[in-house]
Write a protein that holds these residues in place. Structure first.
Motif, mmCIF file in Angstrom:
data_model
loop_
_atom_site.group_PDB
_atom_site.id
_atom_site.type_symbol
_atom_site.label_atom_id
_atom_site.label_comp_id
_atom_site.label_asym_id
_atom_site.label_seq_id
_atom_site.Cartn_x
_atom_site.Cartn_y
_atom_site.Cartn_z
ATOM 1 N N ARG A 93 0.955 -1.235 -0.043
ATOM 2 C CA ARG A 93 -0.067 0.160 0.181
ATOM 3 C C ARG A 93 0.861 1.289 0.001
ATOM 4 N NH1 ARG A 93 -3.390 -3.287 3.613
ATOM 5 N NH2 ARG A 93 -2.450 -2.439 5.237
ATOM 6 N N GLU A 94 2.233 1.171 0.043
ATOM 7 C CA GLU A 94 2.883 2.219 -0.071
ATOM 8 C C GLU A 94 3.035 3.062 -1.063
ATOM 9 O OE1 GLU A 94 5.649 3.313 3.059
ATOM 10 O OE2 GLU A 94 3.413 2.575 3.193
ATOM 11 N N GLN A 95 3.330 4.361 -0.955
ATOM 12 C CA GLN A 95 3.043 5.042 -2.290
ATOM 13 C C GLN A 95 4.165 5.060 -3.170
ATOM 14 O OE1 GLN A 95 0.128 7.221 -3.234
ATOM 15 N NE2 GLN A 95 -0.607 5.814 -1.542
ATOM 16 N N PRO A 96 4.292 5.622 -4.705
ATOM 17 C CA PRO A 96 5.079 5.534 -5.572
ATOM 18 C C PRO A 96 6.367 6.445 -4.967
ATOM 19 C CG PRO A 96 3.187 5.551 -6.703
ATOM 20 C CD PRO A 96 2.804 5.978 -5.136
ATOM 21 N N THR A 153 23.994 13.550 14.821
ATOM 22 C CA THR A 153 23.090 14.247 15.725
ATOM 23 C C THR A 153 21.891 15.041 15.247
ATOM 24 O OG1 THR A 153 24.743 15.975 15.568
ATOM 25 C CG2 THR A 153 25.344 14.211 17.347
ATOM 26 N N GLY A 154 22.096 15.214 14.115
ATOM 27 C CA GLY A 154 20.859 16.116 13.545
ATOM 28 C C GLY A 154 19.978 15.120 12.587
ATOM 29 N N THR A 155 19.741 13.840 13.030
ATOM 30 C CA THR A 155 18.971 13.054 12.223
ATOM 31 C C THR A 155 17.820 12.239 13.089
ATOM 32 O OG1 THR A 155 20.778 12.589 10.428
ATOM 33 C CG2 THR A 155 19.000 11.064 10.590
ATOM 34 N N HIS A 156 16.616 12.313 12.595
ATOM 35 C CA HIS A 156 15.761 11.248 13.156
ATOM 36 C C HIS A 156 14.885 10.554 12.079
ATOM 37 C CE1 HIS A 156 11.906 10.146 15.304
ATOM 38 N NE2 HIS A 156 12.684 9.749 16.383
ATOM 39 N N PHE A 157 14.587 9.437 12.106
ATOM 40 C CA PHE A 157 13.881 8.577 11.185
ATOM 41 C C PHE A 157 12.504 8.108 11.908
ATOM 42 C CE2 PHE A 157 18.280 7.780 9.801
ATOM 43 C CZ PHE A 157 17.964 8.076 8.743
ATOM 44 N N ASN A 158 11.491 8.179 10.959
ATOM 45 C CA ASN A 158 10.114 7.545 11.184
ATOM 46 C C ASN A 158 9.767 6.621 10.221
ATOM 47 O OD1 ASN A 158 9.716 8.932 13.691
ATOM 48 N ND2 ASN A 158 8.368 10.320 12.570
ATOM 49 N N ASN A 159 10.418 6.344 8.820
ATOM 50 C CA ASN A 159 10.046 5.356 8.274
ATOM 51 C C ASN A 159 11.373 4.796 7.392
ATOM 52 O OD1 ASN A 159 10.405 6.847 5.816
ATOM 53 N ND2 ASN A 159 8.509 7.806 6.129
ATOM 54 N N ALA A 160 11.102 3.768 6.588
ATOM 55 C CA ALA A 160 12.204 3.028 6.058
ATOM 56 C C ALA A 160 12.596 3.460 4.474
ATOM 57 C CB ALA A 160 12.238 1.816 6.290
ATOM 58 N N ASN A 161 11.684 4.384 4.262
ATOM 59 C CA ASN A 161 11.704 4.767 2.687
ATOM 60 C C ASN A 161 11.786 6.095 2.155
ATOM 61 O OD1 ASN A 161 9.128 5.230 2.933
ATOM 62 N ND2 ASN A 161 8.159 3.582 2.434
ATOM 63 N N GLY A 162 11.618 6.999 3.181
ATOM 64 C CA GLY A 162 11.682 8.512 2.722
ATOM 65 C C GLY A 162 10.234 9.195 2.307
ATOM 66 N N LEU A 163 9.188 8.455 2.299
ATOM 67 C CA LEU A 163 7.914 9.048 2.008
ATOM 68 C C LEU A 163 7.672 10.128 3.241
ATOM 69 C CD1 LEU A 163 5.756 6.130 1.082
ATOM 70 C CD2 LEU A 163 6.292 8.229 -0.409
ATOM 71 N N VAL A 312 5.056 12.416 -8.704
ATOM 72 C CA VAL A 312 5.110 11.565 -7.995
ATOM 73 C C VAL A 312 6.310 10.855 -7.391
ATOM 74 C CG1 VAL A 312 4.042 9.137 -7.205
ATOM 75 C CG2 VAL A 312 2.768 11.137 -8.585
ATOM 76 N N GLY A 313 6.763 11.071 -6.227
ATOM 77 C CA GLY A 313 8.243 10.261 -5.997
ATOM 78 C C GLY A 313 9.527 10.386 -6.807
ATOM 79 N N GLU A 314 10.054 9.434 -6.838
ATOM 80 C CA GLU A 314 11.366 9.325 -7.759
ATOM 81 C C GLU A 314 11.055 9.011 -9.272
ATOM 82 O OE1 GLU A 314 14.872 9.298 -7.019
ATOM 83 O OE2 GLU A 314 14.471 10.180 -4.938
ATOM 84 N N ASP A 315 9.746 8.925 -9.371
ATOM 85 C CA ASP A 315 9.373 9.012 -11.056
ATOM 86 C C ASP A 315 9.247 10.015 -11.679
ATOM 87 O OD1 ASP A 315 9.107 6.212 -10.917
ATOM 88 O OD2 ASP A 315 7.051 6.099 -10.159
ATOM 89 N N LEU A 316 9.457 11.269 -10.838
ATOM 90 C CA LEU A 316 9.481 12.545 -11.540
ATOM 91 C C LEU A 316 10.417 12.601 -12.658
ATOM 92 C CD1 LEU A 316 7.746 15.177 -11.612
ATOM 93 C CD2 LEU A 316 9.844 16.110 -9.812
ATOM 94 N N GLY A 317 10.149 13.213 -13.887
ATOM 95 C CA GLY A 317 11.178 13.307 -14.895
ATOM 96 C C GLY A 317 12.572 13.953 -14.345
ATOM 97 N N ASP A 318 13.699 13.720 -15.034
ATOM 98 C CA ASP A 318 14.837 14.159 -14.650
ATOM 99 C C ASP A 318 15.445 15.368 -15.573
ATOM 100 O OD1 ASP A 318 15.568 12.355 -12.618
ATOM 101 O OD2 ASP A 318 15.712 10.564 -14.094
ATOM 102 N N GLY A 319 14.715 15.884 -16.447
ATOM 103 C CA GLY A 319 14.984 17.023 -17.039
ATOM 104 C C GLY A 319 15.535 16.675 -18.434
ATOM 105 N N ASP A 320 15.835 17.969 -19.121
ATOM 106 C CA ASP A 320 16.159 17.776 -20.640
ATOM 107 C C ASP A 320 17.609 17.548 -20.758
ATOM 108 O OD1 ASP A 320 16.309 18.124 -23.243
ATOM 109 O OD2 ASP A 320 15.657 20.047 -23.288
ATOM 110 N N ASP A 321 17.785 16.370 -21.346
ATOM 111 C CA ASP A 321 19.159 15.998 -21.724
ATOM 112 C C ASP A 321 19.890 16.743 -22.847
ATOM 113 O OD1 ASP A 321 19.200 14.002 -19.956
ATOM 114 O OD2 ASP A 321 18.929 12.198 -21.288
ATOM 115 N N ASN A 322 19.112 17.575 -23.526
ATOM 116 C CA ASN A 322 19.725 18.307 -24.437
ATOM 117 C C ASN A 322 20.086 19.871 -23.959
ATOM 118 O OD1 ASN A 322 19.315 16.386 -26.823
ATOM 119 N ND2 ASN A 322 17.195 16.727 -26.819
#
Length: 376
Positions: A93-96, A153-163, A312-322
């Motif tokens: 059920r996790e998001q993309p 010392t400046g980090t705290h986690f609540n999940n394992a994927n970064g959503l 949506v997440g890491e599926d976002l486009g990476d820009g124009d290679d040209n």
């Protein structure tokens, strides 16, 4: 103070230039400099730095800690690389970004690690956390314990994927500590971070880290994106036997992030480690540290026309290679996609009996997960 001349003086000037690189991004709420950090991995010399203690949403670079905790469990003999990971209903059920595997699908830990590093699959990362930690809460506790042990010392986690989670944050400095630990403590797993693509059942799964095929010498590690974080990257590159690590947080676009990382890497390779006046372990803030986590939503995900698809997440486009680039070159091939497959687990977790959500007129029932076919 006397002026330093000769090679030593030139080295010092190069170092000051690296620290003062005009690589500025706009932050939510006003203009400012994005957090970044560049480190010589052999010496720990800090080659470039800006606001590296400011809190930031990690997004999918979170998965580097997921990898660290998992490899630590393997090293401790708790699990093996071919131990089984089961896709539970909660994980699916996790998001993309996600693989979209059905509940009950089985893969090995090694396969799961490859998938979360290349595809950045949130569903697989969740299932892996359940397997390693005996459940997500147990895994998150391991993540935070590891962060404390590494001096993050400046980090705290609540999940394992970064959503998105308002209680999950980190800093560029902390992720330099984590990346260094991954490289030094688990040298046999470096292929995880430089794999450009996987193949599964004839489908090619491409890595989101464009630097691997756009910046010569790039050999890791992980990108990350949610609207509130902007575009993040933990990147490494090797040139003439020298390996440099750079962290960039908060790019407004993937292309902007990649350009900044490439500029930092290039400037770092041109700066002798001996020019640095401080190492990562002795790094302290050079100015005021932000007290709240920056939110890049308005810049990284501006309002769209009605009906337009939101990123949506890491599926976002990476820009124009040209588009012209300073140190990014036309895409080149690094390696063939690495084949992966499902199943093949040598041992399985304890049986899980997930409860299917009840409909209004039907009670909930327990549905056992199918077991994998034995490996041949």
């Amino acid at each position: 103070m006397p002026t330093i001349s000769g090679p030593r003086g030139r080295a010092r000037r190069l170092f000051r230039l690296a620290l003062a690189l005009p690589l500025f991004l706009s932050l939510a709420g006003g203009a400012g400099a994005a957090p970044y950090l560049a480190v010589d991995l052999a010496t720990g010399a800090v080659l470039a730095e800006n606001q590296s203690f400011d809190p930031w949403y990690p997004a999918s670079i979170t998965k580097l800690m997921t990898v660290y905790v998992t490899l630590s469990a393997i090293k401790a003999g708790e699990l093996k690389g071919d131990s089984g990971v089961v896709m539970t209903p909660a994980s699916t059920r996790e998001q993309p970004s996600k693989m979209g595997f059905k509940p009950g699908t089985v893969l090995t830990i090694n396969t799961a690690l490859r998938i979360i590093m290349v595809k950045s699959a949130n569903d697989v990362s969740y299932a892996l956390a359940e397997r390693v930690g005996g459940g997500l809460p147990g895994f998150v506790a391991r993540m935070n314990a590891a962060a404390a042990r590494l001096g993050m010392t400046g980090t705290h986690f609540n999940n394992a994927n970064g959503l998105p989670d308002p209680g999950q944050w980190t800093t560029a400095r902390d992720y330099a500590l984590l990346a260094r630990a991954l490289i030094s403590e688990f040298p046999g797993y470096q292929e995880l971070y430089r794999t450009t693509a996987l193949s599964l059942g004839g489908k090619i799964i491409q890595n989101h880290n464009n630097l691997l095929e756009r910046y010569p010498g790039s050999d890791g590690m992980k990108t990350g994106f949610i609207c509130s974080s902007g575009f993040n990257v933990v990147a490494t590159a090797t040139r003439n036997g020298r390996r440099v690590l750079t962290i960039v947080l908060g790019g407004k676009t993937a292309r902007e992030r990649d350009e900044l990382a490439a500029n930092l890497l290039e400037a770092s390779f041109r700066t002798p480690a001996t020019a640095a006046s401080v190492t990562l372990d002795r790094l302290t803030p050079r100015g005021p540290v932000a007290t709240t986590v920056a939110d890049m939503r308005d810049l990284a995900c501006p309002k769209r026309k009605k009906g337009a698809k939101a990123p949506v997440g890491e599926d976002l486009g990476d820009g124009d290679d040209n588009q012209p680039a300073s140190y990014l070159v036309p895409r080149f091939k690094v390696m063939d996609p690495i084949p992966i497959s499902l199943g093949g687990a040598s041992d399985m977790p304890d049986p899980v009996e997930p409860v299917v959500e009840a409909k209004a007129d039907k009670p909930a029932v327990a549905v056992p997960l199918p077991l994998p076919k034995p490996a041949r």
